[in-house]
Design an enzyme around this catalytic site. Sequence first.
Site, short mmCIF file in Angstrom:
data_model
loop_
_atom_site.label_atom_id
_atom_site.label_comp_id
_atom_site.label_asym_id
_atom_site.label_seq_id
_atom_site.Cartn_x
_atom_site.Cartn_y
_atom_site.Cartn_z
N ASP A 211 0.96 -1.15 -0.12
CA ASP A 211 0.00 0.20 0.23
C ASP A 211 1.08 1.38 -0.05
OD1 ASP A 211 -1.96 1.81 0.22
OD2 ASP A 211 -3.30 0.56 1.64
N GLY A 235 4.38 1.26 -1.97
CA GLY A 235 4.52 1.43 -3.33
C GLY A 235 3.12 1.99 -3.84
N HIS A 255 -13.37 -0.51 -7.77
CA HIS A 255 -14.39 0.45 -7.99
C HIS A 255 -14.18 1.94 -7.87
CE1 HIS A 255 -16.37 0.70 -3.60
NE2 HIS A 255 -15.03 1.18 -3.60
#
Length: 351
Positions: A211, A235, A255
């Site tokens: 993350d 990252g 989404h």
Amino acid sequence: MLKVESVKSPKAAADPASLHKKMMQLLSSLWVTHAIGSFARLGLADAMEAGGDSAEALAKAHGLVPDRVYRLLRALSTCGIVTESAGERFALTPLGRMLTSSAPNSMKTSAELLTEYNGEIWSKLDGALAGGIAFEALKGKELFDWLHANPKEGARFQRMMVEVHSPETPAIVSAYDFGQFKRIVDVGGGHGMLLSAILAAHPGVQGTLFDLQEGIDAARRGEGGPLPGVSFIAGNVFESVPEGADGYLFRHLLHDYDDDDCLKMLRNVRRAMKPDARVLVLEKTVPTDDTPGPGRWLDLHVMLLTGGRERTAPEYQALFGKAGLKLNRVLPTAHPAVEVIEVVAADARPA
């Protein structure tokens, strides 16, 4: 081939009085949402949990007008948030307790944010239908850039995500055999709540949390639960993802983005994954018939918030195909808001 169900014929028209009543209910639903938001934001639910049971006592403690607080409580009694008894005394219901800070299933932050900028963006739907992203028109920045520039708002947003999605976690863990994997990479896994639950159920699996730095920092602080033996990698998924895993998780990530951005992420995963790896997209497909569900409304909300979209199974299938992947199967879970969408390499051999 994926089966697309036919749309059912509309029901016979109701009488004019019933139609008028239904339309008024729809148009006034905004009133309920904002009343609940104010009740949570002003700390009235917390004050009632601490013993306050009258409008006068609650108003005095918060610098409010007693008569107006009474009218708010009286209205909230009609939707199950509080009950009113003799002497204008009020009590929280189990539903209302979800708006307190201390409730284990608290939705307090969600109630606040859904009546702040998450509500304000809906006033810009007219313009958004002509193009652009409502949140950017409202705040002048893309959502995630704005949250990064406003750390307190970023923390509130993360609390809302935990409130909304925590109940899904046990359902996801129970619905799929994560024990088949040697290493799982949780892409955009935030503070690691899902990965923690998976590793608790399958201690032989190795985990990697991937993350942005803020998410990694939160995970290292233990905000998402224990993460024994997990590799933490900061990252950007739009640039690359860790290589060589046989399971990749995308939980409520795709989404938030349009197809072009999703393809960047998915192509990076396709390059990094082992030939027989599985990509698990943890979202809820939008039905292609008139089956009830929140997805059609959430689709509009993410359109306004980030320019993203909810997708039907055929839309996912087409998206995956452009990234060198293919939809293998869609598994239900015990939670109505999430499914396990299993994806494999387009040239993968049948299991």
